[in-house]
Design an enzyme around this catalytic site. Structure first.
Site, PDB file in Angstrom:
ATOM      1  N   ASN A 236      80.415  36.706  22.637  1.00  0.00           N
ATOM      2  CA  ASN A 236      79.133  37.136  23.206  1.00  0.00           C
ATOM      3  C   ASN A 236      78.297  37.883  22.180  1.00  0.00           C
ATOM      4  O   ASN A 236      78.802  38.760  21.485  1.00  0.00           O
ATOM      5  CB  ASN A 236      79.369  38.054  24.405  1.00  0.00           C
ATOM      6  CG  ASN A 236      79.971  37.300  25.577  1.00  0.00           C
ATOM      7  OD1 ASN A 236      79.274  36.582  26.276  1.00  0.00           O
ATOM      8  ND2 ASN A 236      81.286  37.436  25.762  1.00  0.00           N
ATOM      9  N   GLU A 268      77.515  33.112  22.562  1.00  0.00           N
ATOM     10  CA  GLU A 268      76.863  33.152  23.879  1.00  0.00           C
ATOM     11  C   GLU A 268      75.776  34.221  23.896  1.00  0.00           C
ATOM     12  O   GLU A 268      76.018  35.360  23.517  1.00  0.00           O
ATOM     13  CB  GLU A 268      77.897  33.452  24.979  1.00  0.00           C
ATOM     14  CG  GLU A 268      78.989  32.410  25.072  1.00  0.00           C
ATOM     15  CD  GLU A 268      79.849  32.566  26.330  1.00  0.00           C
ATOM     16  OE1 GLU A 268      79.591  33.488  27.131  1.00  0.00           O
ATOM     17  OE2 GLU A 268      80.779  31.751  26.506  1.00  0.00           O
ATOM     18  N   GLU A 355      80.864  29.179  35.268  1.00  0.00           N
ATOM     19  CA  GLU A 355      81.719  30.371  35.195  1.00  0.00           C
ATOM     20  C   GLU A 355      81.933  30.977  36.576  1.00  0.00           C
ATOM     21  O   GLU A 355      81.233  30.659  37.519  1.00  0.00           O
ATOM     22  CB  GLU A 355      81.217  31.399  34.182  1.00  0.00           C
ATOM     23  CG  GLU A 355      79.769  31.731  34.213  1.00  0.00           C
ATOM     24  CD  GLU A 355      79.410  32.866  33.256  1.00  0.00           C
ATOM     25  OE1 GLU A 355      80.062  33.026  32.226  1.00  0.00           O
ATOM     26  OE2 GLU A 355      78.466  33.591  33.564  1.00  0.00           O
TER      27      GLU A 355
HETATM   28  P1  C2E Z   1      79.927  37.470  30.780  1.00  0.00           P
HETATM   29  O1  C2E Z   1      79.685  37.072  29.377  1.00  0.00           O
HETATM   30  O2  C2E Z   1      79.128  36.778  31.825  1.00  0.00           O
HETATM   31  O3  C2E Z   1      81.475  37.306  31.010  1.00  0.00           O
HETATM   32  C1  C2E Z   1      82.037  36.856  32.199  1.00  0.00           C
HETATM   33  C2  C2E Z   1      82.525  38.015  33.037  1.00  0.00           C
HETATM   34  O4  C2E Z   1      82.963  37.502  34.288  1.00  0.00           O
HETATM   35  C3  C2E Z   1      83.711  38.725  32.432  1.00  0.00           C
HETATM   36  O5  C2E Z   1      83.632  40.091  32.801  1.00  0.00           O
HETATM   37  C4  C2E Z   1      84.878  38.054  33.126  1.00  0.00           C
HETATM   38  O6  C2E Z   1      86.043  38.864  33.158  1.00  0.00           O
HETATM   39  C5  C2E Z   1      84.312  37.852  34.502  1.00  0.00           C
HETATM   40  N1  C2E Z   1      84.934  36.733  35.189  1.00  0.00           N
HETATM   41  C6  C2E Z   1      85.581  35.674  34.675  1.00  0.00           C
HETATM   42  N2  C2E Z   1      86.008  34.825  35.634  1.00  0.00           N
HETATM   43  C7  C2E Z   1      85.599  35.356  36.807  1.00  0.00           C
HETATM   44  C8  C2E Z   1      85.749  34.949  38.178  1.00  0.00           C
HETATM   45  O7  C2E Z   1      86.311  33.909  38.508  1.00  0.00           O
HETATM   46  N3  C2E Z   1      85.182  35.756  39.107  1.00  0.00           N
HETATM   47  C9  C2E Z   1      84.532  36.899  38.783  1.00  0.00           C
HETATM   48  N4  C2E Z   1      84.035  37.628  39.762  1.00  0.00           N
HETATM   49  N5  C2E Z   1      84.387  37.322  37.493  1.00  0.00           N
HETATM   50  C10 C2E Z   1      84.916  36.558  36.529  1.00  0.00           C
HETATM   51  P2  C2E Z   1      83.899  41.243  31.744  1.00  0.00           P
HETATM   52  O8  C2E Z   1      85.000  40.887  30.824  1.00  0.00           O
HETATM   53  O9  C2E Z   1      83.968  42.525  32.501  1.00  0.00           O
HETATM   54  O10 C2E Z   1      82.569  41.231  30.898  1.00  0.00           O
HETATM   55  C11 C2E Z   1      81.352  41.611  31.467  1.00  0.00           C
HETATM   56  C12 C2E Z   1      80.220  41.336  30.540  1.00  0.00           C
HETATM   57  O11 C2E Z   1      80.269  42.172  29.392  1.00  0.00           O
HETATM   58  C13 C2E Z   1      80.206  39.925  29.992  1.00  0.00           C
HETATM   59  O12 C2E Z   1      79.670  39.057  30.955  1.00  0.00           O
HETATM   60  C14 C2E Z   1      79.335  40.103  28.784  1.00  0.00           C
HETATM   61  O13 C2E Z   1      77.971  40.065  29.157  1.00  0.00           O
HETATM   62  C15 C2E Z   1      79.662  41.484  28.343  1.00  0.00           C
HETATM   63  N6  C2E Z   1      80.581  41.412  27.190  1.00  0.00           N
HETATM   64  C16 C2E Z   1      81.932  41.270  27.164  1.00  0.00           C
HETATM   65  N7  C2E Z   1      82.388  41.268  25.907  1.00  0.00           N
HETATM   66  C17 C2E Z   1      81.302  41.392  25.110  1.00  0.00           C
HETATM   67  C18 C2E Z   1      81.112  41.459  23.687  1.00  0.00           C
HETATM   68  O14 C2E Z   1      82.043  41.377  22.872  1.00  0.00           O
HETATM   69  N8  C2E Z   1      79.831  41.607  23.236  1.00  0.00           N
HETATM   70  C19 C2E Z   1      78.780  41.693  24.106  1.00  0.00           C
HETATM   71  N9  C2E Z   1      77.552  41.824  23.563  1.00  0.00           N
HETATM   72  N10 C2E Z   1      78.915  41.623  25.417  1.00  0.00           N
HETATM   73  C20 C2E Z   1      80.164  41.478  25.921  1.00  0.00           C
HETATM   74 CA    CA Z   2      78.102  34.888  32.063  1.00  0.00          CA
HETATM   75 CA    CA Z   3      79.634  35.310  28.237  1.00  0.00          CA
END
Ligand code: C2E
Ligand code: CA
Ligand code: CA
Length: 399
Positions: A236, A268, A355
């Protein structure tokens, strides 16, 4: 406390509705009113020490981060705000969301059914008492980190990617993994991104985390490929990073140093209103494409048309937001957006990833609609690298 002294945040995706609430608040004497068009923006404001908030008035149905997720994050961040829920949803559903809100330790002033009126709003605002701190805080409520703590964690190398598989819908083969940042905190265990990414973005330090994510993800993907797994890795990128024209070269250098060909990495980017430096963003994206990186438009369907323009130029993948995927089996409108997003991807000849695939019914619909790839809890949750490798070895498809 007088209404004129309270600080408000209105979270509502419909601009017209939002203006109505703002106008009503102003009519009641409010002087400090912030606005957010979805939960993500709202959360960033609530967590911004420069913009203290007393009362949040939030819609429940918002694209991107919806009201429920926003409430969860509010609870987990320990923010000392009171909440008014404004919704047009049916009463039974709203009631269960009220219970959820309290379970997350948020002080709920009440629920107003739309359309809002000054009287309804005033009755709820009068319940706000700044001295009454929320009674029940969830266990994680103390997990609000300062910037210094986060920077210290970065310095101590406590951040790592968790990996969540992306699988081909037709063959059920693993095609790649998305790297999601986690903080392995020495006291608090695994900490999710909402607790550190907004702060890092606000203070323009997100590139330090991105560098860690790129380096570790590239190293892992490179070793998986060496071991015979034909997968890509997705990382991301924050939109704010794309305003710096040196970004593309820095990313390329980090990835090549880990012996990964940029063709095997997808970056992404989330659609956002905040594309102030459109020209620079475009320059970076074009350069990344030229170097061979895949580019994915994240949370597709929730954002703004400027990025949709970009998608025609540079993007190679469209990630359809989980809101549309999760609701598609139940709601006609979500299904239409899902279907038309898939059509658009096909016409533009770019891959489509759904997703948030959580149920077998979601999956079956994706099969029926001809979606190319899927990611979500039904397949697997994000896992640390060891668990991911074990999972990938034993994955034989859905049963
Ligand atoms: P995102 O990029 O949209 O990542 C998908 C989020 O949805 C992830 O939350 C993931 O754990 C969650 N997810 C996956 N499958 C499902 C599902 O079946 N149901 C539901 N309800 N959720 C699911 P996570 O890991 O808490 O990450 C949240 C957000 O934080 C990410 O949304 C992304 O925008 C950001 N993020 C995470 N890692 C990074 C990074 O290294 N850099 C940046 N800039 N943003 C990051
Ligand atoms: Ca997403
Ligand atoms: Ca993502």
């Amino acid at each position: 406390m007088a209404i004129s002294e309270l600080r408000f945040l209105v979270a509502e995706d419909h601009e017209f509705q939002r203006r109505i609430v703002v106008a009503l608040l102003a009519q009641l004497g409010a002087q400090t009113i912030h606005e957010a068009s979805d939960g993500r923006v709202a959360l960033a404001i609530v967590q911004d020490p420069a913009r203290p908030i007393d009362i949040v008035i939030s819609d429940l149905e918002m694209p991107g981060m919806d009201g429920m997720e926003f409430i969860r994050h509010l609870g987990e961040s320990g923010a000392k705000v009171s909440l008014v829920i404004a919704s047009a949803l049916e009463r039974k559903l709203i009631a269960s969301i009220a219970t959820m809100t309290e379970a997350y330790g948020i002080k709920l002033l009440g629920i107003v059914e739309k359309p809002l009126t000054a009287d309804k709003l005033l009755a709820l605002l009068q319940r706000h008492d700044a001295s009454a701190a929320p009674a029940a805080r969830s266990a994680k409520a103390s997990l609000a980190f300062t910037l210094d703590e986060i920077v210290e964690g970065l310095r101590n190398d406590e951040f790592e990617p968790f990996f969540q598989p992306k699988v081909d819908v037709a063959t059920q083969k693993v095609k790649g993994a998305e790297a999601l940042a986690r903080w392995r905190h020495p006291q608090h265990g695994i900490v999710a991104p909402f607790a550190f990414i907004p702060l890092l973005e606000q203070h323009r330090l997100i590139d330090d985390l991105t560098a860690v994510m790129l380096r570790r993800s590239a190293a892992m993907c490179s070793s998986w490929r060496a071991g015979g797994m034909d997968v890509t890795v997705s990382v991301n990128l924050s939109l704010v990073s794309l305003s710096d024209v040196r970004l593309a070269d820095r990313i390329t250098k980090i990835v090549r140093e880990q012996d990964l060909d940029p063709h095997h990495m997808v970056l992404e980017v989330t659609e956002s209103a905040a594309t102030t430096d459109l020209a620079k963003v475009l320059e970076n994206l074009a350069r990344l494409r030229v170097k061979g990186f895949g580019l994915s438009i994240d949370d597709y369907g929730t954002g703004y048309s400027s990025m949709q323009q970009l998608s025609r130029i540079a993007f190679t993948e469209l990630k359809i937001d989980q809101a549309f995927v999760a609701n598609a089996t139940r709601e006609e409108s979500a299904r239409v957006i899902l279907g038309s997003s898939l059509d658009m991807a096909r016409k533009l000849n770019i891959s489509a990833v759904a997703e948030g695939v959580e149920t077998r019914a979601d999956w079956d619909l994706l099969v029926q609609l001809g979606c190319e790839q899927a990611q979500g809890y039904l397949i697997a949750k994000p896992m640390d690298v060891i668990a991911f490798q074990d999972w990938a070895r034993s994955w034989t498809g859905l049963h």
